[in-house]
Design a protein around this motif. Sequence first.
Motif, mmCIF file in Angstrom:
data_model
loop_
_atom_site.group_PDB
_atom_site.id
_atom_site.type_symbol
_atom_site.label_atom_id
_atom_site.label_comp_id
_atom_site.label_asym_id
_atom_site.label_seq_id
_atom_site.Cartn_x
_atom_site.Cartn_y
_atom_site.Cartn_z
ATOM 1 N N ASP A 24 0.875 -1.100 -0.234
ATOM 2 C CA ASP A 24 -0.012 0.051 0.081
ATOM 3 C C ASP A 24 0.658 1.359 0.073
ATOM 4 O OD1 ASP A 24 -2.180 -1.552 0.171
ATOM 5 O OD2 ASP A 24 -2.923 -1.129 2.054
ATOM 6 N N VAL A 25 2.070 1.261 0.874
ATOM 7 C CA VAL A 25 2.892 2.420 0.850
ATOM 8 C C VAL A 25 3.436 2.521 -0.336
ATOM 9 C CG1 VAL A 25 4.971 3.202 1.934
ATOM 10 C CG2 VAL A 25 3.283 2.315 3.350
ATOM 11 N N ALA A 26 4.019 1.450 -1.211
ATOM 12 C CA ALA A 26 4.466 1.386 -2.392
ATOM 13 C C ALA A 26 3.741 2.257 -3.539
ATOM 14 C CB ALA A 26 5.141 0.148 -2.962
ATOM 15 N N ALA A 27 2.262 1.715 -3.619
ATOM 16 C CA ALA A 27 1.465 2.162 -4.290
ATOM 17 C C ALA A 27 1.117 3.799 -4.134
ATOM 18 C CB ALA A 27 0.088 1.194 -4.327
ATOM 19 N N GLU A 28 0.981 4.215 -2.785
ATOM 20 C CA GLU A 28 0.947 5.606 -2.736
ATOM 21 C C GLU A 28 1.879 6.567 -3.107
ATOM 22 O OE1 GLU A 28 -0.658 9.126 -1.950
ATOM 23 O OE2 GLU A 28 -1.759 7.361 -2.135
ATOM 24 N N LEU A 29 3.372 5.993 -2.971
ATOM 25 C CA LEU A 29 4.637 6.692 -3.254
ATOM 26 C C LEU A 29 4.494 6.725 -4.828
ATOM 27 C CD1 LEU A 29 7.173 5.516 -0.727
ATOM 28 C CD2 LEU A 29 5.931 7.612 -0.736
ATOM 29 N N LYS A 30 4.265 5.565 -5.431
ATOM 30 C CA LYS A 30 4.260 5.592 -6.960
ATOM 31 C C LYS A 30 3.304 6.826 -7.425
ATOM 32 C CE LYS A 30 5.613 0.961 -7.659
ATOM 33 N NZ LYS A 30 5.341 -0.460 -7.951
ATOM 34 N N HIS A 31 2.271 6.899 -6.783
ATOM 35 C CA HIS A 31 1.211 7.886 -7.196
ATOM 36 C C HIS A 31 1.644 9.402 -6.975
ATOM 37 C CE1 HIS A 31 -2.658 9.534 -7.717
ATOM 38 N NE2 HIS A 31 -2.670 10.406 -6.874
ATOM 39 N N ASP A 32 2.615 9.304 -5.996
ATOM 40 C CA ASP A 32 3.073 10.577 -5.652
ATOM 41 C C ASP A 32 4.559 11.094 -6.376
ATOM 42 O OD1 ASP A 32 1.046 10.891 -3.977
ATOM 43 O OD2 ASP A 32 2.289 10.219 -2.145
ATOM 44 N N GLY A 33 4.895 10.340 -7.206
ATOM 45 C CA GLY A 33 5.965 10.665 -8.136
ATOM 46 C C GLY A 33 7.053 10.088 -7.671
ATOM 47 N N PHE A 34 7.296 9.141 -6.926
ATOM 48 C CA PHE A 34 8.414 8.316 -6.526
ATOM 49 C C PHE A 34 8.750 7.091 -7.489
ATOM 50 C CE2 PHE A 34 7.567 10.460 -2.569
ATOM 51 C CZ PHE A 34 8.735 10.771 -2.029
ATOM 52 N N ASP A 35 10.004 6.938 -7.836
ATOM 53 C CA ASP A 35 10.391 5.659 -8.326
ATOM 54 C C ASP A 35 10.683 4.820 -7.302
ATOM 55 O OD1 ASP A 35 11.708 3.865 -9.848
ATOM 56 O OD2 ASP A 35 13.454 5.012 -10.183
ATOM 57 N N VAL A 36 9.967 3.776 -7.052
ATOM 58 C CA VAL A 36 9.893 2.786 -6.035
ATOM 59 C C VAL A 36 10.329 1.485 -6.431
ATOM 60 C CG1 VAL A 36 8.396 1.879 -4.042
ATOM 61 C CG2 VAL A 36 7.650 4.257 -4.967
ATOM 62 N N GLU A 37 11.267 0.794 -5.525
ATOM 63 C CA GLU A 37 11.487 -0.579 -5.366
ATOM 64 C C GLU A 37 10.790 -1.095 -4.098
ATOM 65 O OE1 GLU A 37 15.257 -3.705 -5.216
ATOM 66 O OE2 GLU A 37 15.716 -1.617 -5.708
ATOM 67 N N THR A 38 10.188 -2.244 -4.373
ATOM 68 C CA THR A 38 9.562 -2.901 -3.339
ATOM 69 C C THR A 38 10.269 -4.393 -3.112
ATOM 70 O OG1 THR A 38 7.486 -1.758 -3.885
ATOM 71 C CG2 THR A 38 7.393 -3.688 -2.318
ATOM 72 N N GLY A 39 10.376 -4.335 -1.808
ATOM 73 C CA GLY A 39 11.212 -5.902 -1.512
ATOM 74 C C GLY A 39 10.128 -6.552 -0.519
#
Length: 491
Positions: free
Chosen positions: A59-74
């Motif tokens: 959920d945090v990764a999805a929100e950060l992507k929406h906010d313009g972050f380039d996210v790697e999830t592990g």
Amino acid sequence: MNIRVAVLAVLTLTMVLAMAPSVASAATDGSTRIALVIGNAVYPDSEAPLKEPVNDARDVAAELKHDGFDVETGENLTGEAMRLALKRLYTRIKPGSVALIFFSGYGIQSGRQSYLIPVDAQLWTEADVRRDGFSLETILGEINNRGAGVKIALLDASRRNPFERRFRSFSAGLAPVIAPSGTLVMYSAALSSVSSDAGTDHSLFVSELLKEIRVPGLTAEETLNRTRVGVTRASRAEQVPWISSSLAEDFHFIPGRDGQPDVAATPSLPPSPQTEALSPSVSPSPPAPTPVASAPPTPKASSGQAKPPAEPPPQSRDDGKTALALADDPTIKSLTTRIAAKADDANALYRRGQVYASKGAYALAIKDFDATIRLNPKDVEAYNNRCWTRTVIGELPSARRDCDEALRLRPDFVDALDSRGLLNLKSGANKDAIADFDAALKINPRLTSSLYGRGLARQRSGAVAEGNLDIANAKAMDPDIVKEFTGYGVR
């Protein structure tokens, strides 16, 4: 069919256009936004996987992507996987970047630093924490060295975990972080305290965090302060997140129109003993240790059956005096406040018992373990801790009942095998001690307390050469092991 495809295409385009402004506005500061989000839930040392970390990380990764972050999830990362993920995070940082790390799982305080624990960590001593864990201070320092302008760390790791019970020098929860300038850090619970596991699919901390991140126009500090207020209110002050900020510039997860906030300022929180001590913008210095009188010596075990002390230890005769001497210890003070507000907080009672035991206040520790077990008669860790504590002060028959119950509840509980081995060693039952230490070492060959204890038992049984080898190996692994056993009244 073609009409349906066309309609879907129009709807998709409409949704993309509607979302575009928020994503674009999230990056209007012109900086590169990168994030590493980790959810560790499956720890072999834990009785069952944690329910919250993986769902929260997604959920945090999805929100950060929406906010313009380039996210790697592990998810459920081993030590090597975490090392590589952090390395990739570092290489993605550009001068002036916004770098964020979110971690949900187990965290441990050791040497006044906080360590993030991978799922394959083998932790039996505090030295193992420093070897297998990842220091938050080191991570933030490396992010800073790579040139990040804004550093953000969000840790949902203040949980009661299966590792800390193994450390004789114990400190609950996470430690204050010494972070470089331009850093914003938030823990899901106050310093040196833990939050109760709700057993739900999502944590209260992340639920409140996501709610506030989605509000346009808030600075990052305002977002986290509102999160702290939300968690504190929802938990009725049983869980109070900790925040430290040294940001020199405003940062918004989602800027408002013209960069102005779209909502009111952070709501006020009624003062309470737990929140007044927490400054949301200043990282406090680690508290100085409270001077405590040394624990009373315990009788040296003889070659036969050890006898309990002729009279109770001084602290069991004057619990009030001992409690007063420890009352200002920051961890005990925090836990006592929680227990005063909620007398049936088994988690806080268990934690306080551990802290009392680590400081030699054995009678007080036993009282807290008693209360924990009354609230949860199947708390295997409380039985083990009470067994060990009673063994140290010579209450051997009651200690044996505790160890036996812990092993009935969990037959391969290595810590209880180690505790019962110490009990048998102090009782002079050397053959039984060797059997328990053998069983513990079969599970973990690096358990120095069992290795040293087996060495003593072998020496006393006449296998001097084998005993000497065990003792030499244990000393090589942990030079303080002799001092530890001397404190137990075993030489």
